[in-house]
Design an enzyme around this catalytic site. Structure first.
Site, PDB file in Angstrom:
ATOM      1  N   HIS A 196       5.208 -15.880   5.941  1.00  7.82           N
ATOM      2  CA  HIS A 196       5.606 -14.950   4.876  1.00  7.82           C
ATOM      3  C   HIS A 196       4.707 -15.118   3.651  1.00  7.82           C
ATOM      4  O   HIS A 196       5.167 -15.454   2.557  1.00  7.82           O
ATOM      5  CB  HIS A 196       7.079 -15.153   4.517  1.00  7.82           C
ATOM      6  CG  HIS A 196       8.007 -14.740   5.608  1.00  7.82           C
ATOM      7  ND1 HIS A 196       8.570 -15.640   6.502  1.00  7.82           N
ATOM      8  CD2 HIS A 196       8.453 -13.513   5.985  1.00  7.82           C
ATOM      9  CE1 HIS A 196       9.334 -14.986   7.357  1.00  7.82           C
ATOM     10  NE2 HIS A 196       9.288 -13.701   7.069  1.00  7.82           N
TER      11      HIS A 196
ATOM     12  N   HIS B  31       0.660 -11.418   5.204  1.00 11.23           N
ATOM     13  CA  HIS B  31       1.783 -10.681   5.799  1.00 11.23           C
ATOM     14  C   HIS B  31       2.153  -9.494   4.908  1.00 11.23           C
ATOM     15  O   HIS B  31       2.387  -8.378   5.395  1.00 11.23           O
ATOM     16  CB  HIS B  31       2.990 -11.608   5.975  1.00 11.23           C
ATOM     17  CG  HIS B  31       4.272 -10.896   6.293  1.00 11.23           C
ATOM     18  ND1 HIS B  31       4.488 -10.233   7.485  1.00 11.23           N
ATOM     19  CD2 HIS B  31       5.411 -10.729   5.554  1.00 11.23           C
ATOM     20  CE1 HIS B  31       5.711  -9.702   7.474  1.00 11.23           C
ATOM     21  NE2 HIS B  31       6.272  -9.985   6.317  1.00 11.23           N
TER      22      HIS B  31
ATOM     23  N   ASP C 203       8.603  -9.459   0.326  1.00  8.21           N
ATOM     24  CA  ASP C 203       8.791 -10.897   0.594  1.00  8.21           C
ATOM     25  C   ASP C 203       8.281 -11.771  -0.548  1.00  8.21           C
ATOM     26  O   ASP C 203       7.922 -12.937  -0.332  1.00  8.21           O
ATOM     27  CB  ASP C 203       8.090 -11.300   1.895  1.00  8.21           C
ATOM     28  CG  ASP C 203       8.981 -11.165   3.120  1.00  8.21           C
ATOM     29  OD1 ASP C 203      10.208 -11.268   2.971  1.00  8.21           O
ATOM     30  OD2 ASP C 203       8.451 -10.923   4.223  1.00  8.21           O
TER      31      ASP C 203
ATOM     32  N   ASP D 230       7.822  -3.938   8.438  1.00  9.10           N
ATOM     33  CA  ASP D 230       8.027  -5.376   8.261  1.00  9.10           C
ATOM     34  C   ASP D 230       7.890  -6.145   9.572  1.00  9.10           C
ATOM     35  O   ASP D 230       7.387  -7.275   9.591  1.00  9.10           O
ATOM     36  CB  ASP D 230       9.417  -5.605   7.655  1.00  9.10           C
ATOM     37  CG  ASP D 230       9.667  -7.063   7.283  1.00  9.10           C
ATOM     38  OD1 ASP D 230       8.697  -7.823   7.106  1.00  9.10           O
ATOM     39  OD2 ASP D 230      10.843  -7.449   7.168  1.00  9.10           O
TER      40      ASP D 230
END
Length: 513
Positions: A257, A261, A298, A407
């Site tokens: 994360h 990403h 995130d 995602d």
């Protein structure tokens, strides 16, 4: 004995070849190809193979033949800057002359061209400087031992130069590394990205692994620019750049994360917007919500999921009363960044526009909590037969679905891009389960390194999460079947084969025992 690689490549219409030893660093090799492309120090280079796939310019480049030459291109450059005069075909070595000298020569040529444009001839002082540089180059070329520069010449079949052991540079602090990225990003931000890269950026086959952090920031700027957000919402370029850099700074250096990403999810969202022609179906302000939500979804992720946060009674779980602690935090960090005037991309909007964007981002980011997956998917399914783009409720659910698909879209990408992401995810999962065991917390079953295998983790996830979600979105946008649904089906087949092979091996091992 040093092994030598020979790389054949086409650049600026010329077929060249480079030779370098296995002790060359990635930086040296990039400088080598930068010189061959006659590129400036901040231009972005990419190498393509015969299939058009991007190759990593590094010591691991695979040797090739003249018939299967690679293609070297400057994919982002300053169109206003002067190109270096074309040089004759040369044999390229890993280390020739110091790059500082090469840069000096380039700057002199550039200055000379500008002066000639203005006054019609080269001044004497520039001629003298050029003469001194050429003289110094000849001296360097005639010297066999350059220990003061860390370079040594040696005789070999290919007349290769070698690099000596360089003193270790002190490790930069996180803050210093970020400032380097910022400096590089801002120096690249005015570059013109090629049409080929822009088009590739709109597809799920885009390979994120071949782009550095500063380059990804440039591409994020391209996304906001090409969707016309700067004009439509009166976003100043400098404010956008500050915002993007702050977003980058608020992603942690963890296995999965992380900022890469974040870039991948945003790039997939950007691609879906173009592939589905969503620009003609919903308002531009809603496109801004979706892209910015993907970018921020995130922020400041600690690498431990909501189950851990709640079981460990962390500050986040206590602050948000065990209700989507991570997603609430990501959202809060996003608006904390935009609370700074120099980063506030929404500062020139009306109060109504701001409220609309804030509400939309909160809904989209909170929708990425997998605990709500079935709730949101079932709601979307019920709307499918009568879906109406002008219906506010329908549109809001679609926006959540688009962010959710982006995602968890890695398996929609080519296997060479997707598989490394699975390794990163499992590493983060295993870190969490190890910590849970150490602290005496309940161990999350799908994260336990003693129970989970790579194939088994993916077959379940693809079969029960990805395929139902992607299939529903494809019903609304049939064009997505070949772009995201077919690749996911192939990924399921690939991991199912691996899982079967693994079980067969185990059974055979048990039988022998």
């Amino acid at each position: 004995m040093m092994t030598t690689k020979i790389i054949h490549f086409m650049v600026n219409g010329r077929l060249e070849h480079a030779e370098f030893g296995d002790n060359c660093s990635a930086a040296d090799i990039k400088d080598l190809f930068r010189a061959a492309a006659e590129a400036g120090p901040h231009h972005i280079l990419k190498m393509y193979n015969t299939d058009g796939s991007v190759l990593n310019i590094s010591p691991r480049l695979e040797p090739n033949s003249q018939d299967s030459y690679y293609r070297l291109e400057v994919v982002a450059s300053d169109l206003k800057s002067e190109r270096r005069p074309e040089t004759p075909h040369v044999h390229l070595n890993c280390v020739g002359l110091p790059k500082e000298l090469d840069t000096m020569e380039y700057r002199l040529r550039h200055l000379e061209n500008k002066v000639i444009e203005d006054v019609g001839k080269s001044p004497d002082i520039i001629c003298d400087l050029k003469s001194q540089v050429e003289s110094f180059k000849r001296k360097l070329e005639s010297v066999g031992h350059l220990s003061w520069m860390g370079l040594f010449k040696e005789d070999s079949d290919h007349q290769l130069s070698k690099i000596s052991m360089k003193p270790k540079t002190p490790q930069l602090s996180v803050q210093e590394e970020r400032q380097q990225v910022r400096k590089k990003f801002l120096s690249m931000s005015s570059l013109q990205v090629t049409e080929e890269v822009r088009e590739n950026l709109k597809t799920p086959i885009f390979d994120n692994w071949q782009w550095e952090e500063a380059e990804m920031l440039v591409l994020l700027q391209v996304m906001f620019t090409d969707l016309d957000f700067l004009t439509a919402f009166h976003i100043e370029l400098e404010v956008l750049q500050n915002f993007l850099f702050e977003v980058y700074c608020h992603y942690n250096n963890i296995p999965f994360h992380n900022f890469r990403h974040c870039f991948c999810v945003t790039q997939m969202m950007y691609g879906l917007i173009w592939l589905t022609d969503l620009r003609s179906k919903i308002a531009k302000i809603d496109l801004l919500i979706m892209l910015t939500s993907a970018l921020c979804h995130d922020l400041d992720h600690p690498g431990y999921n909501n189950v851990y946060q709640i079981n460990a009674q962390t500050d986040l779980a206590l602050r948000y009363n065990d209700i989507s602690p991570l997603e609430n935090h990501h959202c809060a960090v996003a608006f904390s960044i935009m609370s700074k005037p120099e980063c506030n991309i929404l500062k020139n909007l009306t109060c109504e526009q701001y409220k609309h964007i804030r509400g939309g981002m909160i809904r989209c980011i909170l929708a990425t909590d997998m605990a709500r997956h079935n709730e949101i998917l079932n709601k979307f399914k019920s709307m499918q037969p009568v879906f109406d783009f002008t219906n506010k409720d329908h549109k809001e659910v679609l926006m959540k679905i688009m962010v959710k698909v982006s995602d968890i879209s890695n398996e929609a990408r080519p296997m060479a891009v997707a598989e490394p992401w699975l390794d990163c995810l499992l590493q983060e999962f295993f870190n969490q389960s190890d910590t849970e065991k150490l602290k005496g917390l309940p161990v999350t079953p799908f994260m336990d390194r003693d129970k989970v295998s790579k194939p088994s983790s993916q077959t379940k996830f693809i079969r029960f999460v990805l395929l139902p979600l992607f299939s529903e979105l494809t019903k609304l946008f049939p064009c997505l079947e070949r772009h995201i649904l077919e690749p996911v089906r192939k990924a399921l087949e690939y991991y199912s084969d691996l899982e079967r092979a693994s079980k067969t091996e185990e059974e055979e091992g048990t039988a022998k025992a």
